[in-house]
Design a protein around this motif. Structure first.
Motif, mmCIF file in Angstrom:
data_model
loop_
_atom_site.group_PDB
_atom_site.id
_atom_site.type_symbol
_atom_site.label_atom_id
_atom_site.label_comp_id
_atom_site.label_asym_id
_atom_site.label_seq_id
_atom_site.Cartn_x
_atom_site.Cartn_y
_atom_site.Cartn_z
ATOM 1 N N PHE A 1 4.523 10.302 0.339
ATOM 2 C CA PHE A 1 5.154 11.370 -0.455
ATOM 3 C C PHE A 1 4.074 12.145 -1.197
ATOM 4 N N ILE A 2 4.471 13.252 -1.795
ATOM 5 C CA ILE A 2 3.618 14.077 -2.650
ATOM 6 C C ILE A 2 4.036 13.844 -4.101
ATOM 7 N N ALA A 3 3.064 13.738 -4.993
ATOM 8 C CA ALA A 3 3.345 13.669 -6.428
ATOM 9 C C ALA A 3 2.666 14.861 -7.087
ATOM 10 N N SER A 4 3.460 15.723 -7.702
ATOM 11 C CA SER A 4 2.947 16.989 -8.228
ATOM 12 C C SER A 4 3.130 17.090 -9.733
ATOM 13 N N HIS A 5 2.051 17.446 -10.419
ATOM 14 C CA HIS A 5 2.153 17.736 -11.848
ATOM 15 C C HIS A 5 2.787 19.093 -12.090
ATOM 16 N N GLY A 6 2.558 20.056 -11.178
ATOM 17 C CA GLY A 6 2.981 21.425 -11.428
ATOM 18 C C GLY A 6 2.007 22.121 -12.357
ATOM 19 N N HIS A 7 2.392 23.276 -12.873
ATOM 20 C CA HIS A 7 1.532 24.031 -13.783
ATOM 21 C C HIS A 7 2.267 24.257 -15.096
ATOM 22 N N THR A 8 1.704 23.733 -16.181
ATOM 23 C CA THR A 8 2.375 23.837 -17.475
ATOM 24 C C THR A 8 2.377 25.273 -17.978
ATOM 25 N N VAL A 9 3.569 25.785 -18.232
ATOM 26 C CA VAL A 9 3.741 27.128 -18.775
ATOM 27 C C VAL A 9 4.159 27.050 -20.243
ATOM 28 N N LEU A 10 5.109 26.183 -20.539
ATOM 29 C CA LEU A 10 5.597 26.016 -21.902
ATOM 30 C C LEU A 10 5.406 24.569 -22.335
ATOM 31 N N HIS A 11 4.858 24.381 -23.523
ATOM 32 C CA HIS A 11 4.741 23.019 -24.043
ATOM 33 C C HIS A 11 4.881 23.050 -25.559
ATOM 34 N N GLN A 12 6.108 22.825 -26.032
ATOM 35 C CA GLN A 12 6.416 22.756 -27.454
ATOM 36 C C GLN A 12 7.306 21.532 -27.689
ATOM 37 N N PRO A 13 6.722 20.334 -27.560
ATOM 38 C CA PRO A 13 7.531 19.117 -27.650
ATOM 39 C C PRO A 13 8.222 18.936 -28.987
ATOM 40 N N ASP A 14 7.697 19.540 -30.036
ATOM 41 C CA ASP A 14 8.328 19.391 -31.357
ATOM 42 C C ASP A 14 9.728 19.992 -31.390
ATOM 43 N N ILE A 15 10.015 20.933 -30.492
ATOM 44 C CA ILE A 15 11.370 21.477 -30.383
ATOM 45 C C ILE A 15 12.000 21.098 -29.036
ATOM 46 N N GLU B 1 0.825 -1.204 0.000
ATOM 47 C CA GLU B 1 0.000 0.000 0.000
ATOM 48 C C GLU B 1 0.861 1.256 0.000
ATOM 49 N N TYR B 2 0.309 2.311 -0.612
ATOM 50 C CA TYR B 2 0.972 3.621 -0.647
ATOM 51 C C TYR B 2 -0.062 4.699 -0.317
ATOM 52 N N ARG B 3 0.364 5.664 0.491
ATOM 53 C CA ARG B 3 -0.495 6.796 0.867
ATOM 54 C C ARG B 3 0.150 8.059 0.285
ATOM 55 N N VAL B 4 -0.496 8.621 -0.712
ATOM 56 C CA VAL B 4 0.133 9.663 -1.535
ATOM 57 C C VAL B 4 -0.818 10.842 -1.717
ATOM 58 N N ALA C 1 -0.757 11.146 -8.571
ATOM 59 C CA ALA C 1 -0.330 10.446 -7.360
ATOM 60 C C ALA C 1 0.110 9.027 -7.712
ATOM 61 N N PHE C 2 -0.652 8.370 -8.583
ATOM 62 C CA PHE C 2 -0.327 7.007 -9.008
ATOM 63 C C PHE C 2 0.961 6.960 -9.809
ATOM 64 N N MET C 3 1.181 7.964 -10.668
ATOM 65 C CA MET C 3 2.436 8.029 -11.412
ATOM 66 C C MET C 3 3.625 8.147 -10.464
ATOM 67 N N GLY C 4 3.420 8.877 -9.356
ATOM 68 C CA GLY C 4 4.465 8.956 -8.343
ATOM 69 C C GLY C 4 4.757 7.603 -7.723
ATOM 70 N N VAL C 5 3.705 6.817 -7.487
ATOM 71 C CA VAL C 5 3.890 5.463 -6.950
ATOM 72 C C VAL C 5 4.724 4.619 -7.914
ATOM 73 N N LEU C 6 4.390 4.678 -9.196
ATOM 74 C CA LEU C 6 5.131 3.884 -10.182
ATOM 75 C C LEU C 6 6.589 4.337 -10.270
ATOM 76 N N LYS C 7 6.815 5.652 -10.197
ATOM 77 C CA LYS C 7 8.200 6.147 -10.183
ATOM 78 C C LYS C 7 8.933 5.653 -8.938
ATOM 79 N N GLU C 8 8.274 5.688 -7.813
ATOM 80 C CA GLU C 8 8.876 5.203 -6.560
ATOM 81 C C GLU C 8 9.282 3.744 -6.691
#
Length: 360
Positions: A94-108, A6-9, A327-334
């Motif tokens: 632990f905390i798993a944070s997406h943050g706030h997207t400011v820039l997103h230009q994956p093509d470059i 179990e994980y509490r996130v 939160a789940f992505m943080g678990v998988l990274k952990e």
């Protein structure tokens, strides 16, 4: 032998619709190779007008001001989480944070989410896992969408998972492989129109329902190049500012008519994308703020037809599915397990993405 882990996130999500910080305290259980979850406590913290304006304009900041906001936002999130933990007397791994997207230009090769992990860790006193997109972009991927790993492992009973946040994205299984992509702006567009008359959003779509269709605007929106591009593909605020806003400027109209037309545009693009996958008698899990827009959901149902069933779950899941999945992505990274799917993003390989920060 039954093996249970179990994980509490705490998961944090700040979306492009700028409606605030979503906080979800979740429990994840791995039992006999299958994951289950519970959302135990939640909160949504609205941004004050000044902070909201800073986030909206962050794309235009010079580098030193951008970094300062990155740090300030991380500290602010940490304070909100510390208060949340204290209020509910929580024990957190632990905390798993997406943050706030400011820039997103994956093509470059660029994607940037503000909300410093170190500042978040220091001000909350908790271990933090964040920055989930950068590694995928390094491998040539879009860095988005990321929630499909949760759709695959937590919500596989649905044929489609449809997120109706600032930007809409869809996730589905095709030829036994999970695919996903961004489709169109939703609340980023609808809320922008509402903001112009000092409203935060169109409550239940009532204003949009009362409007009339602006055919010229609808045709112009539907003709945008992104909608004809092949997947993988993703959207960011830069695209919205450069492609959508000029179209609105060219077709001035009443707030009601702009909302009505935008609802039909978004629903048309969603229906077009969903129909393209040729799944019949399919169920669609709809979450995100757009799922509360009753008029929008009615229009989407009309455009999809009877062969699709849209499921709008309880409000807690509508509001917090993204923070749950981060939160789940943080678990998988952990666990050093895959949390970014190359079949979704177009990256060269699957990866276990995220950066870990411990409080100093």
């Amino acid at each position: 032998m039954t093996v249970i882990k179990e994980y509490r996130v705490i998961g944090l999500m700040s979306g492009t619709s700028l409606d605030g910080l979503d906080i979800a305290y979740c429990n994840f259980k791995l039992e006999n190779g299958r994951w289950s979850y519970q959302i135990l406590e939640t909160d949504s913290i609205n941004y004050n007008p000044d902070f909201k304006a800073q986030l909206k304009k962050a794309i235009y900041l010079q580098s030193h001001a951008m970094i300062a906001l990155h740090n300030t936002f991380g500290s602010w999130m940490g304070t909100q989480v510390a208060d949340f933990i204290k209020k509910h007397e929580l024990v957190v791994d632990f905390i798993a944070s997406h943050g706030h997207t400011v820039l997103h230009q994956p093509d470059i090769g660029i994607t940037y989410q503000i909300g410093s992990g170190q500042h978040l860790a220091n001000s909350s006193g908790q271990k933090v896992i964040c920055d989930f997109r950068t590694n995928d972009v390094y491998y040539g991927g879009q860095g988005a969408p990321l929630v499909p790993i949760g759709d695959e492992l937590l919500f596989s009973e649905y044929d489609y998972c449809l997120n109706l946040g600032g930007i809409s994205n869809i996730s589905l299984k095709q030829n036994k492989v999970r695919i996903a992509y961004d489709i169109a702006p939703v609340n980023m567009l609808l809320n922008h129109i509402c903001n112009s008359v000092n409203l935060d959003y169109d409550d239940e779509g009532k204003l949009g329902r009362s409007g009339q269709l602006n055919t010229a605007l609808l045709q112009h929106l539907n003709s945008l190049d992104y909608y004809s591009q092949s997947i993988p593909k993703s959207l960011g605020y830069e695209w919205f500012a450069s492609q959508i806003l000029p179209v609105l400027d060219r077709h001035p109209d009443t707030t009601e008519n702009l909302l009505h037309t935008s609802v039909h545009h978004i629903a048309q693009q969603l229906a077009k994308a969903i129909h393209s996958h040729k799944l019949s008698n399919a169920t669609i899990l709809a979450t995100g703020g757009g799922a509360k827009n009753i008029y929008f959901i009615e229009v989407l149902r009309q455009k999809l037809g009877d062969q699709f069933t849209i499921v709008c779950p309880e409000e807690e899941l509508i509001d917090h599915k993204e923070s749950l999945i981060f939160a789940f992505m943080g678990v998988l990274k952990e666990r050093n397990e895959i949390n970014c799917l190359s079949a979704v993003t177009g990256a060269r390989k699957d990866s276990s993405s995220g950066v870990i920060f411990n409080p100093a």
